[in-house]
Design an enzyme around this catalytic site. Structure first.
Site, mmCIF file in Angstrom:
data_model
loop_
_atom_site.group_PDB
_atom_site.id
_atom_site.type_symbol
_atom_site.label_atom_id
_atom_site.label_comp_id
_atom_site.label_asym_id
_atom_site.label_seq_id
_atom_site.Cartn_x
_atom_site.Cartn_y
_atom_site.Cartn_z
ATOM 1 N N ASP A 416 0.815 -1.202 0.000
ATOM 2 C CA ASP A 416 0.000 0.000 0.000
ATOM 3 C C ASP A 416 0.856 1.261 0.000
ATOM 4 O OD1 ASP A 416 -2.669 1.336 0.449
ATOM 5 O OD2 ASP A 416 -1.657 1.983 2.272
ATOM 6 N N GLU A 469 0.964 -0.552 -5.132
ATOM 7 C CA GLU A 469 0.002 0.512 -5.375
ATOM 8 C C GLU A 469 0.820 1.794 -5.506
ATOM 9 O OE1 GLU A 469 -3.552 3.170 -3.471
ATOM 10 O OE2 GLU A 469 -1.839 2.473 -2.328
#
Length: 735
Positions: A416, A469
């Site tokens: 993330d 990401e």
């Protein structure tokens, strides 16, 4: 034979000295093992125990439990002493006001952590912290108990506290292992299920009780204590999956990922959170029936605030207790694998929350985080930023990644917020960030960490994939570190997602002016290995649900949604779709409620679900749709410039030269006699029509197929004369 009993009374020579006594009583002794436990004084073995609130203590032989000595209460309440003629293993029989306790003396055990463990931890290369630090159930000299180990180099004293010692930090102060800054203690007779925390005396005083950074289990939130866990004893039955995994997750394999939040996919009766066992029974058959290859779970690492959806975790080694035991989590993954479903976890190495029981200022100093707020505090998320330039923190996070991949057989980690890690000025104004040592904006420590992480994962967890990401134009995210890249296997294509969703939100009459949004992504589509994500972030915080982004009346909204999904599934790149989007949920996603499953009582919602099911089936069956996802040879534009009609057409090619034709019409107008070139003659069948009646469409099409004319068009030797459905996508293959 029992040894002679100790003297019935003590003298001051048995006491450790005033400074030591004062430090013990104040809970400030930095080396309690130097005072407590057995010590040779030249005349025998002096045994000292400090047990505040104990009434009396007897010393018993460990083997026979014969009494060796009545330990004498000293002038210091709780401090008991005696002398044995010779050293031998012993037990303590402690009488408390509420009862009697029989146990070994924690201070009679030698250091347990190996020098190699400490060395590897200090240099950031300990790969197995989950089986070394934290609370480890083991036996020492035949005595079962728990060894605790925690890193707190700037602490003046660290104690393990819990119900077993009345949360009294004076009872079990730990031994400091120099120079690693690691504290340890073995507490006999503790068992799995015990809850505990660390009481830390920092440079400036006692800190709020801290949870264990390497806890393997935790209490269920809102409780915040760590929990002793036995070694994972799941009998894995996923050998067949693990042997095929590398091929199943390769760039030439189909990957259709169902992203979900465990707590809100489907609730139990009364709105209760689901358990891993219930998800095994309900989620796996659904994912299998829908044709997905993988599930991706929003972070399931323990996190104090449910509203963070798991993106502010504090326990990087413990599955959330909200959904059951770690054994149940392992069984869920095993069941997924036996159903040929891969499991990806979202994992957060960028930042962590500021809760006082967490990692922040863990030993009274900035230990896991950068000290300066321009480096160590994330203003957008009100979180601390990991100092990945510190070797111990660097190694801690790599060990966390490996823990999920090896301990739980997880098939991949989606990392993330990579963009926030790469840039020191991420979401900061001028004057609010500190340049790197070269004066630049790149976070060199985080870059080194990501490269090292991906190299280690490839070596230690073969076949597992790492997904970034990453929302910027950072080059080489999915290129090997040896070639100057970051070493990820895949990158989320955030640019494609934003561009195409903006296009779809336009009224069809205006789409002619935004035509490039649908074609721009193909300029860079093969610069990385991409996943096309329609994720949870796109259906929350006022962004509206996926279907509600679509313009027009109800019929047009559904037609637009079906066309967009068919467009996405036929473009280069692996696929990811957030839960609820597969049946057109109207409401924005809320972590507090389950999906609106009742919508499947309506034909148009059933139609979207059936379309996704058929897209997944087609995507897996047709090699042209996945085999060359990541190379330019797999894609060929036929029509990319018909902005007037908002029509697009392209060919997808398999590695063996098998073509599929895709035609998309993003207006509500039926296009009659639309000619498109194709590479071969004969009959071309409709493999999928997003406007088919079974999906809730108007059933405009080409009666299942068209015979190619020997008329060159669009650089192809043959062509098809097609009827294009309104707001529809056709996927055609040669018969």
């Amino acid at each position: 034979m029992s040894l002679p009993l100790s003297q019935p009374a003590y003298d001051d020579s048995l006491l450790p000295g005033e400074s030591n006594i004062d430090a013990l009583v104040r809970g400030e002794h930095a080396d309690p093992f130097a005072v407590l436990g057995p010590h040779d004084d030249g005349e025998g073995t002096v045994v000292r125990v400090y047990l505040p609130h104990a009434v009396a203590v007897d010393l018993l032989a460990r083997d026979s439990q014969a009494k060796l000595a009545d330990m004498q209460a000293s002038r210091v309440p709780g401090l008991f002493v005696c002398r044995l003629a010779e050293a031998q293993p012993y037990l303590l029989r402690i009488r408390w006001a509420q009862g009697e306790q029989l146990t070994e003396d924690p201070y009679s055990f030698a250091p347990l952590l190996g020098e190699m463990d400490l060395y590897l931890f200090a240099e950031g290369n300990h790969r197995d912290l989950g089986r070394c630090f934290g609370a480890q159930c083991l036996s020492v000299d035949g005595v079962a108990g728990v060894r605790f180990a925690v890193w707190a180099p700037n602490a003046r004293r660290v104690s393990v506290v819990g119900p077993f010692n009345g949360w009294d930090g004076r009872r079990h102060p730990m031994r400091l292992r120099h120079p690693a800054g690691v504290w340890e203690i073995f507490i006999p007779r503790l068992a799995p299920g015990e809850v505990y925390k660390y009481e830390v005396l920092g440079p400036h005083g006692i800190l709020p009780l801290k949870a264990d950074p390497v806890a393997l289990a935790t209490e269920t939130p809102p409780n915040t204590a760590s929990m002793v866990a036995a070694p994972l004893a799941h009998p894995w039955r996923d050998q067949a999956w693990m042997e095929r995994r590398t091929a199943r997750q390769a760039a030439n394999a189909p990957m259709a990922i169902y992203e979900l939040h465990v707590g809100s996919w489907r609730r139990e009766e009364g709105g209760a959170l689901p358990s891993w066992r219930q998800l095994t029974e309900r989620l796996i058959p659904y994912v299998k029936e829908m044709g997905y290859t993988h599930v991706e779970l929003l972070p399931i690492m323990e996190h104090p605030f449910g509203g963070s959806w798991g993106y502010q975790p504090l326990s990087q080694f413990a599955p959330s207790a909200r959904y059951g035991r770690r054994e149940d989590f392992a069984a869920f993954i095993d069941a997924c694998h036996q159903a040929d479903i891969g499991v990806i976890l979202d994992w957060v190495p960028a930042h962590f929350p500021t809760d006082t029981h967490g990692l922040g200022r863990f030993d009274g100093t900035a230990l896991y985080e950068y000290d300066h707020p321009f480096e160590g505090f994330h203003q957008d998320w009100d979180t601390f930023i990991y100092n990945l330039g510190r070797t111990e923190v660097h190694g801690f996070m790599i060990a966390s990644a490996l823990h999920w991949l090896r301990e739980f057989h997880v098939d991949g980690l989606r990392v993330d917020a990579v963009a926030s890690m790469l840039y020191r000025d991420y979401s900061r104004k001028d004057g609010e960030w500190i340049p790197n040592r070269h004066g630049g904006r790149e976070n060199l420590e985080a870059i080194d960490f990501l490269r090292h992480l991906n190299e280690v994962v490839k070596a230690e967890a073969p076949g597992a994939m790492m997904i970034a990401e990453e929302s910027t134009a950072w080059p080489g995210v999915s290129k090997p570190a040896a070639e100057g890249g970051l070493g990820f296997d895949y990158k989320w294509n955030m640019g494609w997602m934003h561009d195409t969703l903006k296009y779809m939100a336009e009224d069809p009459i205006h789409r002619t002016y935004h035509h490039d949004r649908m074609t721009f992504g193909l300029i860079y589509a093969f610069s990385e290995r991409f996943i096309l994500p329609i994720s949870h972030d796109e259906v929350v915080h006022g962004k509206r649900s996926l279907i509600d982004k679509m313009p027009g009346d109800r019929w047009q909204k559904f037609a637009n949604l079906r066309a967009y999904l068919a467009f996405m599934w036929s473009m280069p790149g692996k696929k990811l779709l957030f839960m609820g989007c597969e049946f057109g949920q109207w409401r924005e996603w809320s972590h507090d409620h389950e999906l609106d499953w009742y919508l499947l009582n309506y034909d148009d919602h059933q139609g979207v679900q059936q379309l996704v099911r058929d897209l997944n089936r087609l995507y897996r069956h047709e090699r042209a749709l996945h085999q060359q996802d990541c190379v330019p040879e797999g894609f060929q534009w036929l029509i990319g410039d018909d902005r007037h009609n908002s029509v697009f057409s392209w060919l997808r090619w398999s590695g063996k030269g098998e073509p599929l034709l895709v035609v998309a019409n993003f207006t509500p107008v039926v296009r009659h006699g639309y000619r498109i070139g194709v590479p071969s003659g004969g009959n071309w069948q409709e493999a999928l029509n997003s406007d088919a009646e079974c999906y809730g469409g108007s059933n405009v099409g080409n009666a299942g197929g068209v015979v190619a004319d020997e008329l060159a068009s669009h650089g192809q030797p043959f062509s098809l004369n097609l009827k294009l459905p309104p707001l529809g996508v056709l996927i055609m293959r040669p018969a």
